[in-house]
Write a protein that holds these residues in place. Structure first.
Motif, PDB file in Angstrom:
ATOM      1  N   TYR A 188     -16.852  13.282 -40.213  1.00 21.07           N
ATOM      2  CA  TYR A 188     -16.120  12.386 -40.958  1.00 21.07           C
ATOM      3  C   TYR A 188     -17.193  11.902 -41.742  1.00 21.07           C
ATOM      4  N   THR A 199     -16.812   3.286 -23.616  1.00 19.93           N
ATOM      5  CA  THR A 199     -18.025   3.724 -24.502  1.00 19.93           C
ATOM      6  C   THR A 199     -19.295   3.240 -23.790  1.00 19.93           C
ATOM      7  N   TYR A 251     -12.414   4.013 -34.595  1.00 22.68           N
ATOM      8  CA  TYR A 251     -13.297   3.868 -35.670  1.00 22.68           C
ATOM      9  C   TYR A 251     -12.585   3.312 -36.911  1.00 22.68           C
ATOM     10  N   PHE A 286     -18.674   6.720 -32.469  1.00 25.21           N
ATOM     11  CA  PHE A 286     -17.832   5.432 -31.874  1.00 25.21           C
ATOM     12  C   PHE A 286     -18.475   5.215 -30.430  1.00 25.21           C
ATOM     13  N   SER A 287     -18.171   6.140 -29.699  1.00 31.92           N
ATOM     14  CA  SER A 287     -18.392   6.177 -28.000  1.00 31.92           C
ATOM     15  C   SER A 287     -20.178   6.203 -27.911  1.00 31.92           C
ATOM     16  N   PHE A 314     -17.748  12.554 -34.562  1.00 32.52           N
ATOM     17  CA  PHE A 314     -16.571  11.972 -33.471  1.00 32.52           C
ATOM     18  C   PHE A 314     -16.512  13.070 -32.322  1.00 32.52           C
ATOM     19  N   CYS A 367     -21.851  10.850 -30.686  1.00 29.96           N
ATOM     20  CA  CYS A 367     -20.663  10.166 -31.157  1.00 29.96           C
ATOM     21  C   CYS A 367     -20.682   8.814 -32.114  1.00 29.96           C
ATOM     22  N   GLY A 407     -16.036  18.529 -31.403  1.00 34.33           N
ATOM     23  CA  GLY A 407     -16.164  17.136 -32.193  1.00 34.33           C
ATOM     24  C   GLY A 407     -15.459  17.439 -33.714  1.00 34.33           C
ATOM     25  N   CYS A 460     -11.585   8.744 -30.800  1.00 32.94           N
ATOM     26  CA  CYS A 460     -12.881   8.082 -31.143  1.00 32.94           C
ATOM     27  C   CYS A 460     -12.706   7.783 -32.804  1.00 32.94           C
ATOM     28  N   LYS A 461     -12.341   8.843 -33.569  1.00 29.71           N
ATOM     29  CA  LYS A 461     -12.199   8.889 -34.810  1.00 29.71           C
ATOM     30  C   LYS A 461     -11.265   7.564 -35.334  1.00 29.71           C
TER      31      LYS A 461
END
Length: 93
Positions: A28, A59, A47, A15-16, A38, A13, A25, A43-44
């Protein structure tokens, strides 16, 4: 027939830092052409809102910074060892 082992690639991911298994998931694509994966919409959203992953407790970056992953893994290892001592017949490893 020969059965070949299927290779499963788990992405991380953006972000995490958690693993994303196939079929889960979302992807992006930024304007500069960079692809990000993501785990979920949370999470998206974080971000896109430019929230730092280090400040969010769940995270991997936060856990690495606070050195919590080692403690969690040690606890899980102790729990499995204790269970195997109590019930040695129920080991499914």
């Amino acid at each position: 027939f020969f059965f070949l082992n299927m290779v499963i690639i788990a992405d991380t991911c953006g972000f995490s830092g958690n693993k994303i298994w196939p079929g889960h998931g979302s992807k992006y694509i930024k304007n500069d052409g960079k692809n990000l994966f993501f785990l979920n919409s949370k999470c998206k959203k974080y971000y896109i809102e430019k929230i730092k992953a280090v400040r969010v407790m769940w995270t991997q970056l936060y856990r690495k910074l606070k050195k919590q992953t080692l403690n969690i893994l040690k606890k899980k290892k102790l729990e499995t060892e204790n269970k195997s001592k109590i019930n040695p017949e129920k080991n499914h490893f």
